[in-house]
Design a protein around this motif. Structure first.
Motif, PDB file in Angstrom:
ATOM      1  N   LEU A   6      46.517  40.347 -28.875  1.00 27.76           N
ATOM      2  CA  LEU A   6      45.824  40.589 -30.135  1.00 27.76           C
ATOM      3  C   LEU A   6      44.841  41.740 -29.969  1.00 27.76           C
ATOM      4  CD1 LEU A   6      44.872  36.866 -30.784  1.00 27.76           C
ATOM      5  CD2 LEU A   6      46.862  38.060 -31.740  1.00 27.76           C
ATOM      6  N   ARG A   7      44.744  42.590 -31.000  1.00 28.38           N
ATOM      7  CA  ARG A   7      43.748  43.650 -30.977  1.00 28.38           C
ATOM      8  C   ARG A   7      42.499  43.157 -31.696  1.00 28.38           C
ATOM      9  NH1 ARG A   7      41.140  47.943 -32.995  1.00 28.38           N
ATOM     10  NH2 ARG A   7      41.204  49.887 -31.787  1.00 28.38           N
ATOM     11  N   GLY A   8      41.360  43.316 -31.044  1.00 24.35           N
ATOM     12  CA  GLY A   8      40.107  42.906 -31.651  1.00 24.35           C
ATOM     13  C   GLY A   8      39.014  42.847 -30.617  1.00 24.35           C
ATOM     14  N   THR A   9      37.843  42.405 -31.049  1.00 23.55           N
ATOM     15  CA  THR A   9      36.695  42.317 -30.155  1.00 23.55           C
ATOM     16  C   THR A   9      36.394  40.863 -29.842  1.00 23.55           C
ATOM     17  OG1 THR A   9      35.018  42.188 -31.890  1.00 23.55           O
ATOM     18  CG2 THR A   9      35.747  44.392 -31.218  1.00 23.55           C
ATOM     19  N   ILE A  10      35.754  40.647 -28.712  1.00 27.84           N
ATOM     20  CA  ILE A  10      35.443  39.281 -28.309  1.00 27.84           C
ATOM     21  C   ILE A  10      34.271  38.713 -29.105  1.00 27.84           C
ATOM     22  CG2 ILE A  10      36.404  39.642 -26.017  1.00 27.84           C
ATOM     23  CD1 ILE A  10      33.602  39.873 -24.883  1.00 27.84           C
ATOM     24  N   GLU A  11      33.605  39.558 -29.890  1.00 23.86           N
ATOM     25  CA  GLU A  11      32.538  39.078 -30.773  1.00 23.86           C
ATOM     26  C   GLU A  11      33.083  38.604 -32.128  1.00 23.86           C
ATOM     27  OE1 GLU A  11      31.058  42.164 -27.915  1.00 23.86           O
ATOM     28  OE2 GLU A  11      32.629  42.160 -29.477  1.00 23.86           O
ATOM     29  N   ALA A  12      34.355  38.854 -32.410  1.00 25.25           N
ATOM     30  CA  ALA A  12      34.981  38.456 -33.681  1.00 25.25           C
ATOM     31  C   ALA A  12      36.445  38.150 -33.394  1.00 25.25           C
ATOM     32  CB  ALA A  12      34.838  39.555 -34.727  1.00 25.25           C
ATOM     33  N   ILE A  13      36.706  37.001 -32.817  1.00 24.24           N
ATOM     34  CA  ILE A  13      38.040  36.651 -32.325  1.00 24.24           C
ATOM     35  C   ILE A  13      38.987  36.401 -33.503  1.00 24.24           C
ATOM     36  CG2 ILE A  13      39.354  34.980 -30.965  1.00 24.24           C
ATOM     37  CD1 ILE A  13      36.744  34.437 -29.384  1.00 24.24           C
ATOM     38  N   PRO A  14      40.125  37.094 -33.564  1.00 23.48           N
ATOM     39  CA  PRO A  14      41.045  36.960 -34.702  1.00 23.48           C
ATOM     40  C   PRO A  14      41.989  35.766 -34.571  1.00 23.48           C
ATOM     41  CG  PRO A  14      41.852  38.664 -33.229  1.00 23.48           C
ATOM     42  CD  PRO A  14      40.538  38.188 -32.652  1.00 23.48           C
ATOM     43  N   LEU A  15      41.414  34.581 -34.411  1.00 26.36           N
ATOM     44  CA  LEU A  15      42.179  33.340 -34.340  1.00 26.36           C
ATOM     45  C   LEU A  15      41.450  32.263 -35.148  1.00 26.36           C
ATOM     46  CD1 LEU A  15      43.198  33.186 -30.556  1.00 26.36           C
ATOM     47  CD2 LEU A  15      44.761  33.444 -32.490  1.00 26.36           C
ATOM     48  N   PRO A  16      42.186  31.253 -35.649  1.00 18.99           N
ATOM     49  CA  PRO A  16      41.544  30.200 -36.438  1.00 18.99           C
ATOM     50  C   PRO A  16      40.627  29.329 -35.590  1.00 18.99           C
ATOM     51  CG  PRO A  16      43.945  30.206 -36.741  1.00 18.99           C
ATOM     52  CD  PRO A  16      43.649  31.093 -35.576  1.00 18.99           C
ATOM     53  N   ALA A  17      39.727  28.653 -36.254  1.00 14.16           N
ATOM     54  CA  ALA A  17      38.863  27.678 -35.593  1.00 14.16           C
ATOM     55  C   ALA A  17      39.696  26.524 -35.054  1.00 14.16           C
ATOM     56  CB  ALA A  17      37.817  27.159 -36.576  1.00 14.16           C
ATOM     57  N   ASN A  18      39.223  25.957 -33.956  1.00 10.76           N
ATOM     58  CA  ASN A  18      39.830  24.746 -33.385  1.00 10.76           C
ATOM     59  C   ASN A  18      41.312  24.931 -33.051  1.00 10.76           C
ATOM     60  OD1 ASN A  18      37.318  23.372 -33.927  1.00 10.76           O
ATOM     61  ND2 ASN A  18      38.007  23.110 -36.036  1.00 10.76           N
ATOM     62  N   SER A  19      41.663  26.103 -32.505  1.00 14.09           N
ATOM     63  CA  SER A  19      43.073  26.394 -32.253  1.00 14.09           C
ATOM     64  C   SER A  19      43.427  26.591 -30.779  1.00 14.09           C
ATOM     65  CB  SER A  19      43.489  27.649 -33.025  1.00 14.09           C
ATOM     66  OG  SER A  19      42.738  28.788 -32.613  1.00 14.09           O
ATOM     67  N   ILE A  20      42.434  26.613 -29.896  1.00  9.52           N
ATOM     68  CA  ILE A  20      42.641  26.964 -28.488  1.00  9.52           C
ATOM     69  C   ILE A  20      42.142  25.833 -27.592  1.00  9.52           C
ATOM     70  CG2 ILE A  20      41.973  28.596 -26.666  1.00  9.52           C
ATOM     71  CD1 ILE A  20      43.913  29.792 -28.655  1.00  9.52           C
ATOM     72  N   ASP A  21      42.909  25.535 -26.542  1.00  9.99           N
ATOM     73  CA  ASP A  21      42.499  24.507 -25.583  1.00  9.99           C
ATOM     74  C   ASP A  21      41.555  25.042 -24.513  1.00  9.99           C
ATOM     75  OD1 ASP A  21      44.215  22.152 -26.394  1.00  9.99           O
ATOM     76  OD2 ASP A  21      45.789  23.631 -26.032  1.00  9.99           O
ATOM     77  N   VAL A  22      41.817  26.257 -24.049  1.00  6.98           N
ATOM     78  CA  VAL A  22      41.055  26.827 -22.930  1.00  6.98           C
ATOM     79  C   VAL A  22      40.799  28.303 -23.193  1.00  6.98           C
ATOM     80  CG1 VAL A  22      40.915  27.098 -20.430  1.00  6.98           C
ATOM     81  CG2 VAL A  22      42.348  25.284 -21.393  1.00  6.98           C
ATOM     82  N   VAL A  23      39.575  28.745 -22.987  1.00  6.31           N
ATOM     83  CA  VAL A  23      39.235  30.171 -23.028  1.00  6.31           C
ATOM     84  C   VAL A  23      38.887  30.615 -21.616  1.00  6.31           C
ATOM     85  CG1 VAL A  23      37.596  31.905 -23.848  1.00  6.31           C
ATOM     86  CG2 VAL A  23      38.455  30.163 -25.428  1.00  6.31           C
ATOM     87  N   ILE A  24      39.531  31.693 -21.190  1.00  2.00           N
ATOM     88  CA  ILE A  24      39.231  32.294 -19.901  1.00  2.00           C
ATOM     89  C   ILE A  24      38.766  33.728 -20.128  1.00  2.00           C
ATOM     90  CG2 ILE A  24      40.914  30.835 -18.690  1.00  2.00           C
ATOM     91  CD1 ILE A  24      42.760  33.314 -18.550  1.00  2.00           C
ATOM     92  N   SER A  25      38.175  34.323 -19.120  1.00  2.00           N
ATOM     93  CA  SER A  25      37.766  35.724 -19.175  1.00  2.00           C
ATOM     94  C   SER A  25      37.436  36.158 -17.759  1.00  2.00           C
ATOM     95  CB  SER A  25      36.553  35.903 -20.094  1.00  2.00           C
ATOM     96  OG  SER A  25      36.223  37.269 -20.240  1.00  2.00           O
ATOM     97  N   ASN A  26      37.679  37.424 -17.481  1.00  2.92           N
ATOM     98  CA  ASN A  26      37.485  37.927 -16.125  1.00  2.92           C
ATOM     99  C   ASN A  26      36.584  39.150 -16.140  1.00  2.92           C
ATOM    100  OD1 ASN A  26      37.653  38.462 -13.414  1.00  2.92           O
ATOM    101  ND2 ASN A  26      39.887  38.462 -13.316  1.00  2.92           N
ATOM    102  N   CYS A  27      35.288  38.911 -15.991  1.00  5.67           N
ATOM    103  CA  CYS A  27      34.300  39.985 -15.854  1.00  5.67           C
ATOM    104  C   CYS A  27      34.255  40.874 -17.101  1.00  5.67           C
ATOM    105  CB  CYS A  27      34.601  40.820 -14.606  1.00  5.67           C
ATOM    106  SG  CYS A  27      33.124  41.509 -13.839  1.00  5.67           S
TER     107      CYS A  27
END
Length: 251
Positions: A133-154
């Motif tokens: 997905l193209r976008g910023t991590i301050e405005a995630i282009p996904l619905p609420a309550n839709s993800i089980d796990v969020v990861i990020s690497n630095c």
């Protein structure tokens, strides 16, 4: 967003766009694309050899992180995973393998060049349960309550609006969801000015939060069970750390 924040975001975008172009179009080493140059505290060497060997060489070469979040997120079959700042896709592809065909791995990035590289890497890997997905991590282009796990690497340290990142991460997670993040964190006694003296913003140093600031930011967004565990130093009194937290099961 302030002019300074906009300038910093553009500086970060240019840095990672150039890294993607280097991997895609740059010189090659004897056995594959030339890896983006980083010091020993960052990059693909933080992944096990058997993990690196299963991925396209371009995904490994583009790795710029400070840890291996897929190793600590305890991913399970069927889960939906989101990687904030997915770059060349190394953590998305590893996550896709861990969650299996019934799961899905999303990668979010603001840099077109990295997204193009990630899509090419996913095709080479034969990964069918991924989406970038193209976008910023301050405005995630996904619905609420839709993800089980969020990861990020630095990547969170690179944001100029970390409260927004924490709030958006909380929003997209399902109740009972969790985060497993690798990031740079500073000693609590090290003020921002001294963090900046140890490295620049795009080098993942100047924008780092302290341990206490990170914990307070996550808790202010609603997270519980916050754990921040340093793994190795990246500068004087600054560390790569594993960050875990959970969204309460009922909110």
């Amino acid at each position: 967003m302030s002019e300074q924040s906009t300038d910093l975001r553009e500086t970060v975008r240019r840095r990672y766009a150039a890294a993607a172009v280097q991997v895609t179009e740059g010189g090659t080493a004897c056995c594959g694309p030339q890896a983006v140059e980083v010091d020993e505290n960052f990059g693909a060497t933080l992944y096990a050899a058997d993990e690196r060997d299963t991925l396209p060489a371009e995904a490994v070469a583009a790795s710029l992180g400070c840890g291996n979040p897929t190793a600590v997120a305890e991913l399970r079959d069927g889960e939906r995973v989101l990687d904030l700042g997915s770059g060349g896709g190394i953590d998305v592809l590893l996550s896709a393998r861990r969650v299996g065909p019934s799961g899905k791995a999303y990668g979010l990035d603001m840099t077109d060049e990295m997204l193009q590289l990630a899509l090419a890497n996913a095709e080479k890997a034969g990964a069918t349960n991924v989406e970038f997905l193209r976008g910023t991590i301050e405005a995630i282009p996904l619905p609420a309550n839709s993800i089980d796990v969020v990861i990020s690497n630095c990547v969170i340290n690179l944001s100029t609006d970390k409260p927004a990142v924490f709030a958006e991460t909380f929003r997209v997670l399902k109740p009972g969801g969790r985060i497993g993040v690798s990031d740079v964190v500073a000693d609590d006694a090290l003020p921002p000015q001294q963090r900046a003296e140890r490295g620049d913003y795009v080098g993942c140093i100047a924008g780092a939060l302290s341990f206490a600031e990170y914990r307070q930011g996550l808790e202010a967004a609603g997270f519980t069970e916050v754990e921040i565990t340093p793994t190795h130093p990246v500068a004087d009194r600054m560390y790569s750390a594993i960050v875990r937290a959970a969204k309460p099961g009922t909110v």
